[in-house]
Design an enzyme around this catalytic site. Sequence first.
Site, PDB file in Angstrom:
ATOM      1  N   ASP A   1      19.931 -16.140 -76.627  1.00 35.00           N
ATOM      2  CA  ASP A   1      20.622 -16.169 -75.336  1.00 35.00           C
ATOM      3  C   ASP A   1      19.650 -16.044 -74.169  1.00 35.00           C
ATOM      4  OD1 ASP A   1      21.213 -12.841 -74.373  1.00 35.00           O
ATOM      5  OD2 ASP A   1      20.179 -13.383 -76.212  1.00 35.00           O
TER       6      ASP A   1
ATOM      7  N   ALA B   1      20.598  -8.719 -79.459  1.00 38.08           N
ATOM      8  CA  ALA B   1      21.500  -8.436 -78.324  1.00 38.08           C
ATOM      9  C   ALA B   1      21.863  -9.713 -77.579  1.00 38.08           C
ATOM     10  CB  ALA B   1      20.840  -7.442 -77.369  1.00 38.08           C
TER      11      ALA B   1
ATOM     12  N   ARG C   1       7.615 -12.738 -77.836  1.00 39.11           N
ATOM     13  CA  ARG C   1       7.926 -13.988 -77.161  1.00 39.11           C
ATOM     14  C   ARG C   1       7.156 -14.099 -75.837  1.00 39.11           C
ATOM     15  NH1 ARG C   1      14.026 -12.012 -77.934  1.00 39.11           N
ATOM     16  NH2 ARG C   1      14.313 -12.658 -80.093  1.00 39.11           N
TER      17      ARG C   1
ATOM     18  N   LYS D   1       9.623  -5.226 -74.728  1.00 35.95           N
ATOM     19  CA  LYS D   1      10.084  -4.344 -73.646  1.00 35.95           C
ATOM     20  C   LYS D   1       8.961  -3.853 -72.729  1.00 35.95           C
ATOM     21  CE  LYS D   1      14.151  -5.154 -75.078  1.00 35.95           C
ATOM     22  NZ  LYS D   1      14.626  -6.472 -74.666  1.00 35.95           N
TER      23      LYS D   1
ATOM     24  N   HIS E   1       8.345  -6.693 -70.548  1.00 37.44           N
ATOM     25  CA  HIS E   1       9.522  -6.864 -69.693  1.00 37.44           C
ATOM     26  C   HIS E   1       9.386  -5.963 -68.451  1.00 37.44           C
ATOM     27  CE1 HIS E   1      14.132  -7.456 -69.513  1.00 37.44           C
ATOM     28  NE2 HIS E   1      13.801  -6.791 -68.425  1.00 37.44           N
TER      29      HIS E   1
END
Length: 270
Positions: free
Chosen positions: A193, A19, A167, A59, A62
């Site tokens: 990104d 993404a 990560r 996630k 996150h």
Amino acid sequence: MGMRSTHGYKVEAVILDWAGTVVDFGSWAPTAIFVEAFRDACDFKITLKEAREPMGLGKWHHIKALGELPAVASRWMNQFGRPMDDKDVDRIYNTFLPLQKVRVAEYSDPIPGSLDTVEWLRHRGIKIGSCSGYPREVLDVLVEAAARKGYRPDAAVACDDLAPGGRPGPWMALQNMIDLHTSSVKHCIKVDDSLPGIYEGLNAGMWTVGLMLSGNETGMTLSQFNEASEQTKEKCRRIAGQKFRSAGCHYIIDSIADLPEVIQDIEKQL
């Protein structure tokens, strides 16, 4: 020059994030769904800007990192009278996951220029790896949706495929090397990104390329981006570029469409 790869001076593999890098311009799929998951699981509001802050992490981590952002932590404390704990993270994650699986295919359109770049890589015999902050059950849905639109990497590693996790550790990038049978980290490039994705590449000893405009750092939809003034884009470049430079990123470009010239430059240096 250090150790030479059996491939001489050639880039062997490029490991691409998903993404905001190859599909989903602006990295909207995870962002929008974090906001929904907090609302549905806990009746708690986070902003899109907050949802983007820890982007690139797996996630579950996150969501935990979101709960640790000072503004979010303070609102959580006001609303619930206690800090967010791992059980809350589990509850939000378990709400996030089915939502993300249902919606991720809606955000699978290739970023402009990405399919041309992939074709250019194939033409040069460069292998294409991929990894993501998405867990396996979400990544499988995205891989299938992207394939229908013309993108099929040679390898795809999810953040929960490996015991050490995702990560900013190097493990997903290194697993791609194993899957792709590449011979040297010095001949691999990590493209992302988000900052955790750049740290992943640096921790794996690879070249790193940060994308300023197509993903999480700028966070525009494609139509917003197309309508944006040059001045706005320049401001986005400045802010994103500064973050990537501070992280130690080797190259910083607008989007994956600009990757071929970077690869040619790296091959000169090899």
